[in-house]
Design a protein around this motif. Structure first.
Motif, PDB file in Angstrom:
ATOM      1  N   ALA A  50       0.856  -1.184   0.000  1.00  6.79           N
ATOM      2  CA  ALA A  50       0.000   0.000   0.000  1.00  6.79           C
ATOM      3  C   ALA A  50       0.892   1.235   0.000  1.00  6.79           C
ATOM      4  O   ALA A  50       2.086   1.152   0.276  1.00  6.79           O
ATOM      5  N   TYR A  51       0.293   2.372  -0.345  1.00 11.03           N
ATOM      6  CA  TYR A  51       1.055   3.617  -0.416  1.00 11.03           C
ATOM      7  C   TYR A  51       0.399   4.692   0.434  1.00 11.03           C
ATOM      8  O   TYR A  51      -0.825   4.834   0.436  1.00 11.03           O
ATOM      9  N   CYS A  52       1.233   5.423   1.161  1.00  8.29           N
ATOM     10  CA  CYS A  52       0.754   6.533   1.977  1.00  8.29           C
ATOM     11  C   CYS A  52       1.105   7.853   1.309  1.00  8.29           C
ATOM     12  O   CYS A  52       2.216   8.000   0.783  1.00  8.29           O
ATOM     13  N   ALA A  53       0.205   8.803   1.366  1.00  9.79           N
ATOM     14  CA  ALA A  53       0.520  10.174   0.965  1.00  9.79           C
ATOM     15  C   ALA A  53       0.098  11.087   2.102  1.00  9.79           C
ATOM     16  O   ALA A  53      -1.019  10.984   2.611  1.00  9.79           O
ATOM     17  N   PHE A  54       1.013  11.980   2.490  1.00  7.31           N
ATOM     18  CA  PHE A  54       0.798  12.861   3.631  1.00  7.31           C
ATOM     19  C   PHE A  54       0.519  14.263   3.109  1.00  7.31           C
ATOM     20  O   PHE A  54       1.387  14.872   2.488  1.00  7.31           O
ATOM     21  N   ASP A  55      -0.673  14.761   3.319  1.00  4.77           N
ATOM     22  CA  ASP A  55      -1.077  16.040   2.732  1.00  4.77           C
ATOM     23  C   ASP A  55      -0.752  16.077   1.240  1.00  4.77           C
ATOM     24  O   ASP A  55      -0.304  17.101   0.715  1.00  4.77           O
ATOM     25  N   GLY A  56      -0.950  14.968   0.552  1.00  4.50           N
ATOM     26  CA  GLY A  56      -0.750  14.914  -0.889  1.00  4.50           C
ATOM     27  C   GLY A  56       0.692  14.750  -1.314  1.00  4.50           C
ATOM     28  O   GLY A  56       1.004  14.818  -2.503  1.00  4.50           O
ATOM     29  N   LYS A  57       1.592  14.531  -0.362  1.00  2.01           N
ATOM     30  CA  LYS A  57       3.016  14.466  -0.667  1.00  2.01           C
ATOM     31  C   LYS A  57       3.638  13.217  -0.074  1.00  2.01           C
ATOM     32  O   LYS A  57       3.035  12.553   0.767  1.00  2.01           O
ATOM     33  N   GLY A  58       4.869  12.978  -0.451  1.00  2.00           N
ATOM     34  CA  GLY A  58       5.703  12.030   0.267  1.00  2.00           C
ATOM     35  C   GLY A  58       5.243  10.600   0.181  1.00  2.00           C
ATOM     36  O   GLY A  58       5.064   9.931   1.185  1.00  2.00           O
ATOM     37  N   ARG A  59       4.977  10.153  -1.045  1.00  2.00           N
ATOM     38  CA  ARG A  59       4.501   8.797  -1.254  1.00  2.00           C
ATOM     39  C   ARG A  59       5.436   7.790  -0.595  1.00  2.00           C
ATOM     40  O   ARG A  59       6.574   7.597  -1.019  1.00  2.00           O
ATOM     41  N   VAL A  60       4.950   7.098   0.422  1.00  2.00           N
ATOM     42  CA  VAL A  60       5.730   6.110   1.153  1.00  2.00           C
ATOM     43  C   VAL A  60       5.052   4.754   0.977  1.00  2.00           C
ATOM     44  O   VAL A  60       3.840   4.639   1.127  1.00  2.00           O
ATOM     45  N   GLU A  61       5.831   3.753   0.634  1.00  2.99           N
ATOM     46  CA  GLU A  61       5.255   2.426   0.440  1.00  2.99           C
ATOM     47  C   GLU A  61       5.196   1.667   1.768  1.00  2.99           C
ATOM     48  O   GLU A  61       6.155   1.661   2.532  1.00  2.99           O
ATOM     49  N   LEU A  62       4.073   1.068   2.033  1.00  2.00           N
ATOM     50  CA  LEU A  62       3.941   0.162   3.179  1.00  2.00           C
ATOM     51  C   LEU A  62       4.039  -1.259   2.640  1.00  2.00           C
ATOM     52  O   LEU A  62       3.199  -1.692   1.855  1.00  2.00           O
ATOM     53  N   LYS A  63       5.063  -1.978   3.057  1.00  2.47           N
ATOM     54  CA  LYS A  63       5.209  -3.349   2.595  1.00  2.47           C
ATOM     55  C   LYS A  63       4.509  -4.305   3.555  1.00  2.47           C
ATOM     56  O   LYS A  63       4.050  -3.904   4.639  1.00  2.47           O
ATOM     57  N   GLN A  64       4.469  -5.557   3.151  1.00  4.10           N
ATOM     58  CA  GLN A  64       3.837  -6.563   3.995  1.00  4.10           C
ATOM     59  C   GLN A  64       4.488  -6.539   5.384  1.00  4.10           C
ATOM     60  O   GLN A  64       5.711  -6.589   5.494  1.00  4.10           O
ATOM     61  N   GLY A  65       3.673  -6.457   6.417  1.00  5.07           N
ATOM     62  CA  GLY A  65       4.173  -6.429   7.787  1.00  5.07           C
ATOM     63  C   GLY A  65       4.326  -5.024   8.345  1.00  5.07           C
ATOM     64  O   GLY A  65       4.463  -4.845   9.558  1.00  5.07           O
ATOM     65  N   ASP A  66       4.325  -4.016   7.476  1.00  8.22           N
ATOM     66  CA  ASP A  66       4.466  -2.634   7.945  1.00  8.22           C
ATOM     67  C   ASP A  66       3.120  -2.095   8.435  1.00  8.22           C
ATOM     68  O   ASP A  66       2.060  -2.617   8.097  1.00  8.22           O
TER      69      ASP A  66
END
Lengths: 371, 371, 371, 371
Positions: free
Chosen positions: D312-328
């Motif tokens: 899955a991917y997180c975006a913080f206030d529309g920025k900073g795409r961070v990937e969440l991998k399995q287990g995160d």
């Protein structure tokens, strides 16, 4: 004789079986016929023009006078004079309209200026070659109400912001009417209406009696009215029970009406060419009861069960509140009397500006008096 | 020859003008023809049956074997033996399927048990008189993908809960298949598909090149993919700009697909008979961009402007992620190759139990491997 | 004396200025106080238990008898006998309830079995240490209606499916009541109610008169009632005009009511701890009028303009249809009399199963007779 | 010392039991404290003003110069000169900004004109008494990003149409800043932010490592990113499983962000004073997964199951795409560092004009460069 659809139907009936590829071909062909039909111009000289407006609105009465005089005066179809004009009988003695001063202008005008009444619309709709409406969407709905069977082609002029039904600016009426009465002929869109028929069945085991019948252009709304209780309406399609409506009410909307009340209740916008019936619940009590589009070939029937705690109320294009008592029902079918509206290429591309409009017909105090 | 729609079209074309009442009559007639066509049974002996399932699912392979043997054995059409069966070429050497023990049973079986491959479906779709799918909605979508042109009639068996596309219980397969291969013939619904074609235009002023083409049964989704930026897609209908899509993406759904992804995004449920294209925005940035149903006679085109900051991604029935770069576009039209599904009276009344289903085809890990 | 909030308020008032970091710290502290309070158990021996149910439902009357006897018999708080029980005065002579045979069992029971009436609830609410309701959400709403000021802690037992307000199974009543009357004490959630007050102002320039006042636990609905016309209600917040409501009506819902009528109209689910007022329009005529959550510190006022074409109707928790005439208004404020419901850790995690429930209180014929 | 909330908390803790009426009184009192706090002015002389804008936009650079000079020149707090000004270090050598000609004007200006860098904001946020932003909502979000801990009071000037975060017209900057630096003091709204923390747990049984942490003012979005598969995210609240998210993604929005992306996905508008966390699903696969408002006292945790097919991917206030991998997983809590915005009485009444705004921060190319 031109297109013999009856013969086509006859042929289909006689042909008990059909091969798979033939079926696909024929279905595609029928769609093509339908598409072509939308592009046919109507061959008709416009000899009699009816004007519908809100007789109590002073400004509209002045504009009606202006339009009427222009139609009477402007030479048409090789003659040196215009066409017959029918205005609302309520204007016969209106000072603002000033019929006397109109007919004084030309000795032929007294036999060209006529008055329409709801009775005349009812008994001789074919008298009118064209209807011009001045006003808002309410005036168009009123016109639909006037013509419960055949509807003459309608062009709707708006004075302010354009609505979904009133998409021509009054300022350009000369240009548009010259086109219609010119060489090109008139292309119309046939907007679906519904025939809604109320049936009474007061006593168990008694006869079912046919009650009110209305043609609607926008929608039929069935709700609980003043009752605090919600009736569990039964909805049948082609005689099979589809669902028990658990909602404050439901809206059966034409594609034309998809921009009005149905939109407020969460329905989709539906292009007027789509042969569908929108069923949009009002405040449904289950999340799975979603707005839907049914086939217009379906015969729908909504009934109030005999053991229902509450009755229900019907409103036809926002008017004519009729109570459905226990045991009564109302049927909804695509009407054989569509509502033809004038159609230019320019008017075709629309519907991407959505706002609920003409809702309940009464929001904007726009409609003529219905009595 | 039975129904001559071509002649009808010819007649309409030759008749330059049409009177108003004639137009209304003809339009009504065409609707009636269309309605009757839906009720035509197909005259065809089912000689060759194709079975589609998920070759990696052990249980489904056993059921495929059961179904294949029953079809081979059960006498049909006056003969003492059954019909030809085509199973997935992946099962040719499967121990679970056990082809060897099947053909051992009867000396005629070796010439009756065949294997299909995607190539065969592509080159000779008319070889199959009927397709049986075993599995979920994903298997039906896979079948649609196999037949990019003519699709044989399809009957879909479900093992668990019935889906929108898989509305027959596998337990009753004998009863259903006996009906289809019996005297009544087969009545089908022709479900609309879209033909989606990608066009590349990498260099300004360069040639437009045709790229991928897919038939979709559920929907085409266009979204921003991994990009944080939203591309301002331009949507044209019949070559006129309808709108600039300001949304995370948009879904072009068939009525069949109205129960899938489009429903999740707020679209209405649309009866499969409705000839409409659903346009459902994903997270629209303006409240006025509402779900809508467009006419299926429209040619839609979605393009990524050459000056767009971002590209866009297409998914066809949840598969085949294709990137649209700046200058590229994709067209969507009603396909001339509909998807025929077997239709009993019992299966007609549906659609009042709405839940988003078969979405993205991949939720439930239900689909065969697409390669 | 324990927590002196008055002193805190006093201190804040005396401190004219506050530094930025101090403001942030204090605000965070207040949130923490609020959080801790939710976890306080109430120190109170439960000596008097009131049972509310639907007196006309035979099964419920039998269960009321069972519960009452168990409460009377089971030793509590060091004594060899149970607690006082108040049942509906309508059961005094009910054969099904059989009061005579209950009090025959123990010579002390005649002085322990009492009857409640709406009057008693009104005048001496503090008489009851605990209220048990048997039935559906309608019975809980009825209980809220009985206690227009202070409400005793309430535990709600459901017989069938659990509702949002009735989240304990009747089958486990012994276990739950033993916990409440045990050593742990009782932890409650304070559910917000609204105080809704109608004001009449029939004559222009005349005095405003206070009319009906109701505490609502779910929602106040204001709609057009039987009128085909929509009144343009004016909504003020803290004496400033917020908007003119263009809709069929609007719902002012507590977080508790967010699972009921508001959900049907498209409102969000709101956790009962949130100090907010949901304003959910019914069929809004503009797409920008979206469901919203307002601060519960706001004084809301809805008025029917003196020049309005139509009147409006209020329903309080689905009951008590009151007409608002031209010039009248109704105010909505967070009540100082919240509705305390028993709260176990197990009952905390909820609200992810959403279905509109307890709507209009009358769907399921579940409520006691209100008179 | 003024308000001693710590003491109040201490008292609550020591008081094991609380009577029912005392509980109600205290809860009401706490609400009143909270309400009063919102109305406290901040006592602080504004000695250092920071200006944030988009350094690449020429027009904005000119306006920054204008504002800086006015602040430097205008006498304040009894002195004959203005206050210190901090501008973006990127403008140090900008010809358009023209620092040299500014400091030439007064011999004291060289020691009053300073430059800020992200590092300075990080290490010494308390250096700034006030932040002025020039530009759109993107610039406000950028300011929030600059201050990951304590945020100075912010006033946001818009050049064009007012946004939800930028509600003051630049034209009136003198009037507004004179008020703030005048006798009245500054009243602020404390807008909630979320603290979002990513945790990595790559290997089963391994240590959990803390990863990125962001303060968000609008929202955290978690979606499937470029993956065609939907991950079944697990959502825990206070360590209990609330639901498995079956949707394209979900939005955790502050009340401030309720007018942005959450609105596009169907969320309600929520007043900034409401202490709630909006959870709005994106294209949910079940109709019962509705937008909801959770209590801000809840600790939320979203995790990608170890056996998930997709990340899955997180975006913080529309920025900073961070990937969440399995287990995160990622946690969301109400931040102890709210975002204070200047608040006039005039600015209080808002929120009835709803349009999705500032969405993804990148629609309108409005934001400064984030690096």
């Amino acid at each position: 004789d031109a297109v013999n659809i009856d013969r086509v139907l006859e042929e289909i009936k006689n042909d008990d079986w059909i091969s798979h590829s033939r079926l696909v071909q024929t279905a595609t062909g029928v769609r093509e016929v339908s598409k072509q039909l939308q592009r046919r111009p109507i061959r008709r000289a416009v000899r009699n023009v009816m004007i519908v407006t809100k007789a109590r609105d002073n400004e509209l009465v002045y504009l009606t006078r202006e339009l009427a005089m222009w139609l009477l005066r402007t030479p048409r179809y090789g003659s040196d004079i215009g066409v017959n004009v029918y205005v609302d009988a309520k204007l016969r003695h209106s000072k603002r309209f000033g019929a006397a001063s109109i007919v004084d202008e030309d000795s032929r005008f007294p036999s060209m200026l006529h008055y329409w009444s709801p009775d005349l619309c009812w008994s001789q709709p074919e008298k009118f070659d064209l209807v011009c409406t001045l006003g808002g969407d309410g005036t168009v709905l009123f016109t639909s109400w006037l013509f419960q069977r055949i509807v003459p082609p309608v062009i709707s002029f708006s004075l302010g912001s354009l609505g979904f039904l009133t998409n021509f600016e009054f300022e350009k009426y000369k240009q548009h009417l010259n086109t219609i009465m010119g060489d090109e002929g008139m292309r119309v869109n046939l907007r679906m209406r519904f025939t809604c028929t109320v049936y009474r069945n007061g006593t168990p085991g008694g006869e079912v009696e046919e009650g009110e019948q209305f043609e609607v252009l926008n929608e039929l709304v069935i709700d609980r009215g003043p009752s605090p209780y919600v009736s569990n309406l039964e909805l049948h399609g082609d005689n099979e029970l589809l669902t028990v409506v658990q909602a404050d009410g439901c809206i059966f909307s034409t594609p034309t009406g998809s921009t009005a009340y149905s939109l407020s209740a969460g329905g989709s916008l539906v292009h007027p060419d789509i042969p569908g019936i929108l069923l949009t619940p009002i405040c449904p009590h289950t999340l799975s009861f979603r707005p839907m589009v049914l086939s217009d070939t379906m015969l729908l029937r909504v009934s109030v069960p005999r053991n229902s705690r509450a009755t229900a109320y019907c409103a036809f294009d926002g008017k004519g509140r009729v109570e459905l008592k226990q045991g009564d029902h109302v049927t909804i079918t695509a009407s054989q009397y569509p509502f033809p509206t004038w159609n230019t290429r320019a008017a075709t591309q629309k519907g991407f500006e959505s706002k609920p409009g003409s809702q309940a017909a009464s929001d904007n105090d726009d409609e003529p008096e219905w009595d």
